[in-house]
Write a protein that holds these residues in place. Structure first.
Motif, PDB file in Angstrom:
ATOM      1  N   ASP A 260      -9.854  -7.649  -4.330  1.00 26.24           N
ATOM      2  CA  ASP A 260      -9.533  -8.025  -3.692  1.00 26.24           C
ATOM      3  C   ASP A 260     -10.145  -9.678  -4.056  1.00 26.24           C
ATOM      4  O   ASP A 260      -8.641 -10.346  -2.444  1.00 26.24           O
ATOM      5  CB  ASP A 260      -9.444  -7.992  -2.314  1.00 26.24           C
ATOM      6  CG  ASP A 260      -8.733  -6.478  -1.698  1.00 26.24           C
ATOM      7  OD1 ASP A 260      -7.330  -5.793  -2.285  1.00 26.24           O
ATOM      8  OD2 ASP A 260      -9.504  -4.967  -0.891  1.00 26.24           O
ATOM      9  N   ALA A 261     -10.823  -9.827  -3.849  1.00 22.97           N
ATOM     10  CA  ALA A 261     -11.304 -11.429  -3.684  1.00 22.97           C
ATOM     11  C   ALA A 261     -10.520 -12.423  -4.644  1.00 22.97           C
ATOM     12  O   ALA A 261     -10.871 -13.580  -4.566  1.00 22.97           O
ATOM     13  CB  ALA A 261     -12.831 -11.082  -4.281  1.00 22.97           C
ATOM     14  N   ASP A 262      -9.859 -11.683  -5.870  1.00 24.40           N
ATOM     15  CA  ASP A 262      -9.225 -12.689  -6.853  1.00 24.40           C
ATOM     16  C   ASP A 262      -7.639 -12.758  -6.239  1.00 24.40           C
ATOM     17  O   ASP A 262      -6.872 -13.559  -7.077  1.00 24.40           O
ATOM     18  CB  ASP A 262      -9.023 -11.816  -8.152  1.00 24.40           C
ATOM     19  CG  ASP A 262     -10.777 -12.227  -8.290  1.00 24.40           C
ATOM     20  OD1 ASP A 262     -11.726 -13.351  -8.044  1.00 24.40           O
ATOM     21  OD2 ASP A 262     -11.406 -10.536  -9.210  1.00 24.40           O
ATOM     22  N   GLU A 282      -1.509 -12.733   1.689  1.00 22.90           N
ATOM     23  CA  GLU A 282      -2.833 -13.059   1.925  1.00 22.90           C
ATOM     24  C   GLU A 282      -3.090 -12.405   3.056  1.00 22.90           C
ATOM     25  O   GLU A 282      -4.853 -11.817   3.381  1.00 22.90           O
ATOM     26  CB  GLU A 282      -3.017 -14.725   1.568  1.00 22.90           C
ATOM     27  CG  GLU A 282      -4.594 -14.504   2.763  1.00 22.90           C
ATOM     28  CD  GLU A 282      -5.196 -16.721   1.950  1.00 22.90           C
ATOM     29  OE1 GLU A 282      -5.759 -16.691   1.865  1.00 22.90           O
ATOM     30  OE2 GLU A 282      -3.931 -17.216   2.183  1.00 22.90           O
ATOM     31  N   LYS A 283      -2.629 -12.517   4.435  1.00 21.42           N
ATOM     32  CA  LYS A 283      -2.192 -11.982   5.334  1.00 21.42           C
ATOM     33  C   LYS A 283      -2.741 -10.381   5.366  1.00 21.42           C
ATOM     34  O   LYS A 283      -4.011 -10.026   6.245  1.00 21.42           O
ATOM     35  CB  LYS A 283      -1.570 -11.802   7.015  1.00 21.42           C
ATOM     36  CG  LYS A 283      -2.005 -11.736   7.477  1.00 21.42           C
ATOM     37  CD  LYS A 283      -0.995 -11.651   9.178  1.00 21.42           C
ATOM     38  CE  LYS A 283      -0.756 -11.533  10.512  1.00 21.42           C
ATOM     39  NZ  LYS A 283       0.298 -12.428  11.437  1.00 21.42           N
ATOM     40  N   ALA A 284      -1.967 -10.005   4.931  1.00 25.25           N
ATOM     41  CA  ALA A 284      -1.870  -8.547   4.167  1.00 25.25           C
ATOM     42  C   ALA A 284      -3.377  -7.929   3.550  1.00 25.25           C
ATOM     43  O   ALA A 284      -4.227  -6.748   3.720  1.00 25.25           O
ATOM     44  CB  ALA A 284      -0.693  -7.857   3.730  1.00 25.25           C
ATOM     45  N   VAL A 285      -4.011  -8.741   2.832  1.00 25.57           N
ATOM     46  CA  VAL A 285      -4.818  -8.649   2.046  1.00 25.57           C
ATOM     47  C   VAL A 285      -6.074  -8.648   2.846  1.00 25.57           C
ATOM     48  O   VAL A 285      -7.189  -7.003   3.393  1.00 25.57           O
ATOM     49  CB  VAL A 285      -5.468  -9.485   0.716  1.00 25.57           C
ATOM     50  CG1 VAL A 285      -7.080  -8.846   0.445  1.00 25.57           C
ATOM     51  CG2 VAL A 285      -4.261  -9.055   0.217  1.00 25.57           C
ATOM     52  N   ALA A 286      -6.388  -9.238   4.365  1.00 26.72           N
ATOM     53  CA  ALA A 286      -6.824  -9.546   5.344  1.00 26.72           C
ATOM     54  C   ALA A 286      -7.265  -8.220   6.418  1.00 26.72           C
ATOM     55  O   ALA A 286      -8.610  -7.436   6.897  1.00 26.72           O
ATOM     56  CB  ALA A 286      -7.345 -10.874   5.795  1.00 26.72           C
ATOM     57  N   GLU A 287      -5.970  -7.839   6.918  1.00 30.32           N
ATOM     58  CA  GLU A 287      -5.839  -7.046   7.638  1.00 30.32           C
ATOM     59  C   GLU A 287      -5.513  -5.258   7.409  1.00 30.32           C
ATOM     60  O   GLU A 287      -6.061  -4.257   8.098  1.00 30.32           O
ATOM     61  CB  GLU A 287      -4.855  -7.574   8.644  1.00 30.32           C
ATOM     62  CG  GLU A 287      -4.702  -8.619   9.078  1.00 30.32           C
ATOM     63  CD  GLU A 287      -3.750  -8.426  10.112  1.00 30.32           C
ATOM     64  OE1 GLU A 287      -2.790  -7.861  10.004  1.00 30.32           O
ATOM     65  OE2 GLU A 287      -3.261 -10.034  10.872  1.00 30.32           O
ATOM     66  N   GLU A 288      -4.925  -5.218   6.006  1.00 33.83           N
ATOM     67  CA  GLU A 288      -4.883  -3.826   5.530  1.00 33.83           C
ATOM     68  C   GLU A 288      -5.192  -3.814   3.970  1.00 33.83           C
ATOM     69  O   GLU A 288      -4.046  -3.504   2.863  1.00 33.83           O
ATOM     70  CB  GLU A 288      -3.237  -3.111   6.233  1.00 33.83           C
ATOM     71  CG  GLU A 288      -2.563  -3.183   7.195  1.00 33.83           C
ATOM     72  CD  GLU A 288      -1.520  -3.230   7.573  1.00 33.83           C
ATOM     73  OE1 GLU A 288      -1.531  -1.425   8.268  1.00 33.83           O
ATOM     74  OE2 GLU A 288      -0.565  -3.626   7.051  1.00 33.83           O
ATOM     75  N   PRO A 289      -6.301  -4.071   3.798  1.00 33.02           N
ATOM     76  CA  PRO A 289      -6.621  -3.590   2.452  1.00 33.02           C
ATOM     77  C   PRO A 289      -6.048  -2.949   1.558  1.00 33.02           C
ATOM     78  O   PRO A 289      -6.177  -2.734   0.107  1.00 33.02           O
ATOM     79  CB  PRO A 289      -8.084  -4.307   1.752  1.00 33.02           C
ATOM     80  CG  PRO A 289      -9.064  -3.980   3.448  1.00 33.02           C
ATOM     81  CD  PRO A 289      -7.512  -4.581   4.289  1.00 33.02           C
ATOM     82  N   PHE A 290      -6.207  -1.187   2.271  1.00 39.87           N
ATOM     83  CA  PHE A 290      -5.889  -0.271   1.698  1.00 39.87           C
ATOM     84  C   PHE A 290      -4.803   0.070   0.699  1.00 39.87           C
ATOM     85  O   PHE A 290      -4.222   0.630  -0.052  1.00 39.87           O
ATOM     86  CB  PHE A 290      -6.601   0.950   2.544  1.00 39.87           C
ATOM     87  CG  PHE A 290      -6.027   0.643   3.872  1.00 39.87           C
ATOM     88  CD1 PHE A 290      -4.478   1.579   4.111  1.00 39.87           C
ATOM     89  CD2 PHE A 290      -5.806   0.707   5.074  1.00 39.87           C
ATOM     90  CE1 PHE A 290      -3.688   1.541   5.550  1.00 39.87           C
ATOM     91  CE2 PHE A 290      -5.416   0.357   5.746  1.00 39.87           C
ATOM     92  CZ  PHE A 290      -4.299   0.628   6.373  1.00 39.87           C
ATOM     93  N   ARG A 291      -3.785  -0.515   1.688  1.00 43.12           N
ATOM     94  CA  ARG A 291      -2.395  -0.861   1.304  1.00 43.12           C
ATOM     95  C   ARG A 291      -1.979  -1.574  -0.377  1.00 43.12           C
ATOM     96  O   ARG A 291      -1.388  -0.860  -0.708  1.00 43.12           O
ATOM     97  CB  ARG A 291      -1.360  -1.113   2.346  1.00 43.12           C
ATOM     98  CG  ARG A 291      -1.855  -0.872   3.748  1.00 43.12           C
ATOM     99  CD  ARG A 291      -0.215  -1.021   4.220  1.00 43.12           C
ATOM    100  NE  ARG A 291      -0.271  -0.745   5.607  1.00 43.12           N
ATOM    101  CZ  ARG A 291      -0.183   0.540   6.314  1.00 43.12           C
ATOM    102  NH1 ARG A 291       0.883   1.476   4.720  1.00 43.12           N
ATOM    103  NH2 ARG A 291       0.139   1.097   7.195  1.00 43.12           N
ATOM    104  N   LYS A 296      -0.131  -4.733  -5.721  1.00 39.75           N
ATOM    105  CA  LYS A 296       1.987  -3.995  -6.923  1.00 39.75           C
ATOM    106  C   LYS A 296       2.216  -5.638  -6.686  1.00 39.75           C
ATOM    107  O   LYS A 296       3.161  -5.507  -7.274  1.00 39.75           O
ATOM    108  CB  LYS A 296       2.145  -3.158  -4.887  1.00 39.75           C
ATOM    109  CG  LYS A 296       1.372  -2.347  -5.017  1.00 39.75           C
ATOM    110  CD  LYS A 296       1.470  -1.256  -3.601  1.00 39.75           C
ATOM    111  CE  LYS A 296       0.907   0.647  -4.019  1.00 39.75           C
ATOM    112  NZ  LYS A 296       1.238   0.779  -2.501  1.00 39.75           N
ATOM    113  N   ALA A 297       2.383  -6.850  -5.704  1.00 42.13           N
ATOM    114  CA  ALA A 297       3.240  -7.740  -5.405  1.00 42.13           C
ATOM    115  C   ALA A 297       3.345  -8.618  -6.964  1.00 42.13           C
ATOM    116  O   ALA A 297       3.624  -8.921  -8.101  1.00 42.13           O
ATOM    117  CB  ALA A 297       3.285  -8.944  -4.387  1.00 42.13           C
TER     118      ALA A 297
END
Length: 421
Positions: A260-262, A282-291, A296-297
């Motif tokens: 996630d950090a990279d 980037e927002k998705a990583v912060a709010e829903e990292p489990f997805r 995937k993108a």
């Protein structure tokens, strides 16, 4: 693109440069001919070269003209490494690698239109140099003090093994490449990895001294992970761009497993996704990292870029078949073999073995009693289909495209069964 330099800076694709103001002005005023060199020191490019290919494509998309140089001459020598003399490859091997690299590079650039890319080989002009030409026409412009200060050279000189005159002379040949491309194509910009800064400056200085002209050089950063460690090793070694050395499935999985950090930084560097989409991810990583939506993108974008849409579709189908509800029988043999080569495996003989035997053979259960209880309770799957008849023997019809049978215990415990005739 109004300001390609600003775009490249936002993506983290610029590390060192000469006069950035003048370079920005040159890029804004009209098409600039630029080049990047790739030495055939292996039969494939890897993810580090991918950064350069992406930079070239960004510049071409902005209207500039790329020269893709494959070093048929410099590949016979090899850029000095920080430790250890390179093994010189036979000429015919290097020639074969040149063709492989040319084919790989050609997929990333456009060879049509007003700013069509041109493929060049430095063997074309280097082979014409005599020893006297090298020393008299080139060597006199190089100062030993400057050459000795280059990091790879100075480190090797301080080591027990030292450095050969062959590798030491590499920097002269690379500098001459820039000079020749300046004379032949009007090339005024060279790009490369940050570890090539000294060699790039050598070419710039040579052009200034021989032609009295000002040209530009620019490097991309060496890609590291957030913790500062080197980025780019899989279980099998380098992240090769050739599917002969690293399958598209393994390539996809490598990018899918980015931390996630990279991942946001790598989306900027390794993809052509628009800013708005990267900011959304980037927002998705912060709010829903489990997805793992960003991963995937990233994996899909880079795999499609390197291997094409058809290979990506096969990879996604295999991923869904292994871990979702996809059809395993629709997966081709090569992709299936790559997707399962890291799984536990066992062997059985057809005609007698049942799912109970398979579970034990693959190590998913320690004994037949436990294996039978798992199967009878509905926890055993054969090629993603729940086993209903515990005592039914496995048959040739159960084999998948690569000749194996996939079994599963519960939701996540997969194993491969190889058939012994």
């Amino acid at each position: 693109m109004s300001d390609i330099i600003e775009e490249l800076q936002w993506r983290g694709l610029i590390r060192q440069h000469t006069d950035l103001t003048k370079l920005r002005e040159a890029l804004s005023n009209g098409p600039v001919t630029f080049y990047c060199g790739y030495d055939p020191t292996a039969p494939s490019l890897h993810h580090g070269h991918l950064v350069q290919l992406i930079l070239m494509r960004h510049l071409q998309n902005a209207g500039h003209r790329p020269l893709a140089l494959v070093g048929g001459a410099t590949g016979l020598i090899g850029d000095p490494r920080m430790s250890g003399e390179r093994t010189l490859q036979p000429r015919e091997v290097v020639e074969g690698w040149v063709e492989k690299l040319r084919a790989q590079i050609s997929r990333f650039l456009s060879f049509e239109g007003e700013n069509a890319a041109v493929m060049v080989n430095n063997l074309d002009w280097t082979s014409e140099l005599s020893a006297i030409d090298l020393l008299r026409d080139l060597g006199k412009y190089f100062r030993m003090g400057t050459m000795l200060k280059k990091e790879a050279v100075s480190r090797r000189l301080a080591s027990e093994e030292g450095i050969s005159y062959t590798e030491f002379s590499y920097q002269i040949l690379q500098a001459n490449d820039f000079l020749q491309l300046y004379r032949r194509y009007g090339c005024t910009l060279e790009t490369g990895g940050d570890d090539q800064w000294g060699n790039l400056i050598g070419g710039l200085d040579l052009i200034h001294r021989t032609e009295g002209a000002d040209v530009h050089v620019m490097t991309t950063p060496l890609i590291t992970k957030a913790d500062g460690t080197k980025f780019g090793k899989s279980e099998g070694g380098a992240i090769w761009l050739s599917e002969d050395l690293l399958s598209p499935y393994a390539f996809y999985q490598f990018w899918l497993n980015v931390d996630d950090a990279d991942v946001v930084r790598f989306l900027k560097v390794f993809t052509f996704l628009e800013r708005a989409e990267i900011e959304r991810l980037e927002k998705a990583v912060a709010e829903e990292p489990f997805r793992r939506e960003a991963q995937k993108a990233l994996a899909a974008s880079v795999t499609e870029l390197v291997h094409g849409g058809e290979k990506l579709a096969q990879v996604l189908a295999a991923t869904e078949a292994l871990w979702g509800s996809g059809d395993l029988r629709a997966v081709d043999a090569a992709t299936l073999a790559s997707a399962t080569d890291h799984l536990p495996s066992g062997e059985i003989t057809l005609g007698e073995a049942t799912i109970v035997d398979a579970l034990v053979a693959a190590g998913l259960e320690k004994g037949r009693g436990a294996a039978r209880r798992t199967a009878e309770s509905g926890g055993a799957y054969l090629n993603n289909v729940k086993v209903e008849d515990v005592d039914a023997p496995l048959t040739a019809a159960d084999r998948l495209a690569d000749g194996t049978i996939l079994i599963r215990k519960g939701r996540r415990n997969l194993a491969v069964i190889r058939v012994v005739d």
